[in-house]
Design an enzyme around this catalytic site. Sequence first.
Site, short mmCIF file in Angstrom:
data_model
loop_
_atom_site.label_atom_id
_atom_site.label_comp_id
_atom_site.label_asym_id
_atom_site.label_seq_id
_atom_site.Cartn_x
_atom_site.Cartn_y
_atom_site.Cartn_z
N GLU A 91 63.91 34.55 12.16
CA GLU A 91 64.30 33.98 11.03
C GLU A 91 63.26 32.91 10.59
OE1 GLU A 91 67.71 32.12 12.69
OE2 GLU A 91 66.45 30.85 13.87
N CYS A 104 59.43 26.78 8.63
CA CYS A 104 59.64 26.94 10.16
C CYS A 104 59.63 28.37 10.44
CB CYS A 104 60.99 26.26 10.49
SG CYS A 104 61.21 26.57 12.18
N CYS A 111 63.06 35.44 23.40
CA CYS A 111 62.17 34.36 24.07
C CYS A 111 62.31 34.62 25.78
CB CYS A 111 62.23 33.01 23.54
SG CYS A 111 61.14 32.02 24.34
N CYS A 115 65.30 28.80 27.83
CA CYS A 115 65.92 27.32 27.87
C CYS A 115 67.29 27.55 27.86
CB CYS A 115 65.27 26.52 26.83
SG CYS A 115 63.49 26.53 26.85
N CYS A 118 69.01 26.93 24.16
CA CYS A 118 68.49 27.52 22.94
C CYS A 118 69.33 29.00 22.86
CB CYS A 118 67.18 27.63 23.23
SG CYS A 118 66.20 28.74 21.92
N CYS A 341 67.17 26.59 15.37
CA CYS A 341 66.47 27.23 16.21
C CYS A 341 67.43 28.55 16.64
CB CYS A 341 65.82 26.69 17.33
SG CYS A 341 64.93 27.74 18.36
#
Length: 377
Positions: A91, A104, A111, A115, A118, A341
């Site tokens: 995105e 952004c 990823c 985390c 997230c 995010c």
Amino acid sequence: MTANLLDFDLEGLAAFCAELGEKRFRATQLFRWIHQKGARDFGQMTDLAKSLREKLEGNARIEGLPLISQHESADGTIKWLFDVGDGNAVESVFIPEEDRGTLCISSQAGCAVGCRFCSTGHQGFSRNLATGEITAQLWFAEHFLREHLKTGSDRVISNVVMMGMGEPLQNYAALVPALKTMLDDHGYGLSRRRVTVSTSGVVPMIDRLSEDCPVALAVSLHAPKDELRDKLVPLNRKYPIAELLDACNRYLVHAPRDFITFEYCMLDGVNDLPELARELAHLLQRGVSCKLNLIPFNPFPASGLVRSPQQRVQAFAKILSDAGIVTTVRKTRGDDIDAACGQLAGDVQDRTRVDRRIAQQRTVMLKAVPADSTKEA
Ligand code: SAH
Ligand code: SF4
């Protein structure tokens, strides 16, 4: 297989043109057509000789990312979801403000850092984006917005933040040419101070970035001590806080700004207590020239975490401000379209939902952003 010209910065494009027996100034012309004018095919490039255009047709292409969906928030924030194949999506989010337009951008599908708070981290890692897939997000957004906002301005996006999906410094080789295209006067001509790489703290790559392409740096800190940061940002076990702050100080020698932005996502009862604010103040006072950005947590069910109440965020901010640390609380933007995010892309791991979203896609009524969104802050 033809080369995707979005994969090249100007140097790369010059090398590609040299292979085709073309002079460097041709590469500059081509680069300007692609990035400044948003050309999609070589036929549009009227000042290039027909023979060159034919040569390009046979050897090259300009290939953006297929758009899955577009959502506009009541506050003007626009979010695009792009298909990167194999059931993965990334995105980009455009955030218009009075004096700037910020895009952004994502750097990876998923990823590997993982985390806790997230949603991208919860998806796991799928793959690195190619340079062209990073650059394509800006290429698409800039030219889409220019066409639809009709501001009369020749540049809508003044700032880029690498704060979408993925850890940019774990996709370093693809990242750097994309950054160079953003900065290039023949590309997007963005100021180094207005391009921000956000990282969870990949120490060796912070050092390399300072040499290869120093831009503004944001570091996702989230905790003042290793014991807690280890749990929230697993990469901390490899690069603990003291090493990270040392890397920040080394970076500042080359950085276009004289401070590092630390991001701190506020999690109810986890990292938002007054004693942690005092520890953080102590750490930062001794540590690094910085600004602190407190981010209200954007909840998603699988996290099991809750956003800190506003009062607690304000109290936390006050302790830091009183200690002389410049502290801001990030405004939540695009809440109604989940523009944080990894939120939307998190949903689309399930392909049936992608199809439903495409079916639901609505016509976007774009609102105007101020014409002069390119002013220096
Ligand atoms: N991987 C990089 C950049 C992408 S994440 C990094 O971690 O810095 C960009 C920012 O969004 C980071 O500061 C991250 O901590 C924050 N973030 C991630 N998930 C979030 C959530 N659910 N709510 C609020 N902020 C979040
Ligand atoms: Fe990756 Fe950044 Fe999300 Fe952590 S916060 S999992 S580093 S994208």
